[in-house]
Design an enzyme around this catalytic site. Structure first.
Site, PDB file in Angstrom:
ATOM      1  N   CYS A 192      -2.261   5.639   8.469  1.00 50.27           N
ATOM      2  CA  CYS A 192      -2.594   4.664   7.423  1.00 50.27           C
ATOM      3  C   CYS A 192      -2.108   5.070   6.035  1.00 50.27           C
ATOM      4  O   CYS A 192      -2.447   4.415   5.046  1.00 50.27           O
ATOM      5  CB  CYS A 192      -4.108   4.438   7.375  1.00 50.27           C
ATOM      6  N   CYS A 213     -12.921   4.567   2.251  1.00 44.99           N
ATOM      7  CA  CYS A 213     -13.236   4.841   3.652  1.00 44.99           C
ATOM      8  C   CYS A 213     -14.679   4.493   3.989  1.00 44.99           C
ATOM      9  O   CYS A 213     -15.025   4.344   5.156  1.00 44.99           O
ATOM     10  CB  CYS A 213     -12.986   6.310   3.974  1.00 44.99           C
TER      11      CYS A 213
END
Length: 221
Positions: A192, A213
């Site tokens: 990512c 996150c």
């Protein structure tokens, strides 16, 4: 900022951590072991009694793991790597792809948030190196935040800026993440993260409507 001012700020952080430890608090630090993590890791290394937790998602660049080991040895840190209780075989979305491709929020939850929540629940003080200049979400954080489970989050670097981090880094001759020279500014999991020079956290979750996150979003006022 002059060197004495910067060092005074640094000393204040160490003194605060020492007070926590002297008071018998269970103190932990979560760190991603990026270049910009080094000033706080260096400060924590001056205070005994703090366990550093690295969230090993299983998707990190090999260079990050090597850098973690290098820094751990160089600074004499007490580092524990955390892993998800959910196996990678079970981290598959409804279309048969791994979660980082189908549901990155849930992927982060299983591999980062959930493991750290377990540690936080057993701790008194959770230190994190988040800074206000990193994102809009982090701009809204406070230096101390008491979580619903009673754990106090301490953000000692909140008002430090990029130049201050770089200045401290240079003054103390701290190592740099090996991917810095390849254009990576903010380094997360390999699937990512992209090398987008000058974009700060823009290379994280590249192409997704995602900037965090989940470790810090519950602290926003």
């Amino acid at each position: 900022m002059t060197a004495p001012d910067l060092e005074q700020r640094a000393d204040h952080i160490v003194e605060q951590i020492d007070r926590f430890v002297a008071d018998g608090k269970r103190v932990v630090l979560s760190s991603s072991f990026q270049t910009q993590s080094l000033p706080l890791l260096h400060l924590v290394s001056r205070s005994r009694g703090v366990t550093v937790y690295f969230l090993d998602t299983g998707y990190h660049f090999p260079e990050t793991l090597e850098f973690r080991d290098q820094v751990t040895e160089q600074l004499g840190l007490d580092v524990v790597s955390l892993h998800s209780a959910t196996t990678k075989a079970a981290q598959v979305g409804p279309h048969g792809h791994l979660l980082f491709a189908e549901d990155p929020d849930y992927c982060c939850y299983l591999n980062k948030t959930a493991p750290m929540e377990t540690v936080a629940a057993a701790s008194d003080i959770w230190i994190s190196g988040v800074r206000r200049d990193q994102s809009e979400t982090r701009r809204q954080l406070d230096e101390f935040v008491v979580r619903s489970d009673g754990t106090t989050r301490y953000h000692p670097m909140l008002d430090w800026t990029e130049p201050m981090i770089a200045d401290y880094q240079e003054r103390h001759d701290l190592p740099r993440h090996p991917l810095d020279d390849r254009g990576y500014v903010s380094i997360g999991c390999a699937p990512c993260t992209r090398n987008i020079p000058g974009s700060d956290r823009g290379g994280r979750w590249f192409g997704m409507e995602k900037t965090e996150c989940g470790l810090h979003v519950d602290l926003v006022r």
